[in-house]
Design an enzyme around this catalytic site. Structure first.
Site, mmCIF file in Angstrom:
data_model
loop_
_atom_site.group_PDB
_atom_site.id
_atom_site.type_symbol
_atom_site.label_atom_id
_atom_site.label_comp_id
_atom_site.label_asym_id
_atom_site.label_seq_id
_atom_site.Cartn_x
_atom_site.Cartn_y
_atom_site.Cartn_z
ATOM 1 C CG HIS A 263 -15.658 31.896 78.246
ATOM 2 N ND1 HIS A 263 -16.720 31.747 77.633
ATOM 3 C CD2 HIS A 263 -14.571 32.581 77.016
ATOM 4 C CE1 HIS A 263 -16.782 32.238 76.355
ATOM 5 N NE2 HIS A 263 -15.489 32.671 76.134
ATOM 6 C CG HIS B 21 -13.307 29.871 73.417
ATOM 7 N ND1 HIS B 21 -13.707 30.193 72.454
ATOM 8 C CD2 HIS B 21 -13.605 30.869 74.299
ATOM 9 C CE1 HIS B 21 -14.345 31.375 72.187
ATOM 10 N NE2 HIS B 21 -14.217 31.834 73.703
ATOM 11 C CD GLU C 296 -16.755 33.829 72.459
ATOM 12 O OE1 GLU C 296 -17.369 33.149 73.473
ATOM 13 O OE2 GLU C 296 -15.626 34.097 72.650
ATOM 14 C CB SER D 222 -18.535 28.648 79.429
ATOM 15 O OG SER D 222 -18.842 29.860 78.843
HETATM 16 CO CO CO Z 1 -14.847 33.663 74.257
#
Ligand code: CO
Ligand code: PHE
Length: 296
Positions: A135, A140, A183, A202
């Site tokens: 993730h 990110h 997010e 993700s």
């Molecule tokens: Co995150």
């Protein structure tokens, strides 16, 4: 797998030199990753890249390619850091997992992005509750290559330090902004809606849900609306907020939030699934009808 926590002394922060303790920063134990760990990375990487073709924003894909991440093995933070340093000056630091809020904000404010060093088990490829290496790194890190997004993340960190000093309600408002942009954000490109939020990129399931399901709302970016909107961390989102560009995000978040926090303190929060009169609503999925309002 075993971490090799390292004590890093006298790290430079915006408060000067401060000691950082062993629980804070972990040197990536790269040699300790197992064949299963690398295989999990490879599986998820290949699967997500396929899902994200035509779904993730062009900026995300370009940034990920430019970083030189590949499916064949878990990247070394040190290698990615060389690329990031030249592009935007960000540095990845290894961590055990989620950090205390203020530590997290302080890292971002200084262009350090904390990345969980461990990767999920093979039986967790579809879902894991807490952020892992896949993730953090796949989701990110690529956009930290984008100059505008890189600045946004730093500004968010500084805003976090400030909100933390104002109080828990301000912090909650700001956390919702992170949730609905970093997010779970969507972006409108010339050729349609695309994903940029890390929690979506993700996740195979949420990639499809966020763009193609008829269930969720897709609403135009609205700072105060986002700051009032509750969210759930254990289901797909009921509402996604759509930006037109990272510049729009930057511009909308530039003003001092202090008076906004004060104003919002006198208003109710909004359930995650609500559509309000006057919301700019984007394309919905192929199904019919609206998600039912409001029980989150
Ligand atoms: Co995150
Ligand atoms: N302008 C915000 C503030 O005054 C800082 C911020 C920038 C917060 C970008 C989030 C994202 O607090």
């Amino acid at each position: 797998m075993s971490a090799t926590p390292r004590r890093v002394e006298n790290l430079h922060t915006d408060k000067g030199k401060v000691p950082v303790y062993a629980t804070g920063i972990v040197e990536q134990p790269w040699d300790d990753y197992s064949a299963d760990d690398h295989a999990t990375w490879a599986t998820l990487y290949a699967r997500q890249r396929e899902v994200l073709a035509g779904r993730a924003s062009d900026e995300f894909i370009q940034a990920q390619d430019a970083m030189g991440m590949t499916p064949d093995r878990i990247p070394r933070f040190a290698d990615l850091n060389e690329v990031l340093r030249d592009a935007t000056g960000w540095t990845l630091i290894g961590v055990e997992g989620l950090l205390p809020e203020l530590d997290f904000f302080d890292h971002l404010a200084n262009r350090r992005f904390p990345v969980t060093w461990w990767i999920r088990r093979p039986d967790q490829v579809d879902y894991i509750e807490e952020p892992d290496l896949f993730h953090d790194l796949f989701g990110h890190v690529p956009l930290l290559m984008n100059p505008v997004f890189a600045d946004y993340m730093e500004a968010y960190g500084r805003g976090g330090v400030k909100a933390h000093g104002i109080g828990p309600e301000a912090l909650q408002n700001l956390t919702r902004l992170y949730w609905y942009t970093v997010e779970f954000g969507l972006i409108r490109q010339k050729d349609g809606l695309r994903i940029y939020g890390s929690g979506i990129v993700s996740s195979k399931g949420e990639s499809l849900h966020s763009l193609e399901s008829a269930a969720p709302n897709r609403i135009g970016f609205d700072l105060e609306r986002i700051m009032r909107t509750r969210y759930r961390i254990d289901t797909y989102q009921k509402t996604y907020f759509v930006i037109d560009s990272f510049e729009q995000l930057m511009d909308a978040t530039r003003p001092d939030f202090t008076p906004i926090y004060a104003r919002l303190a006198r208003q109710d929060s909004i359930p995650a699934g609500t559509v309000l009169d006057g919301d700019k609503v984007y394309q919905r999925g192929s199904g019919e009808g609206w998600a039912s309002d409001g029980d989150v």
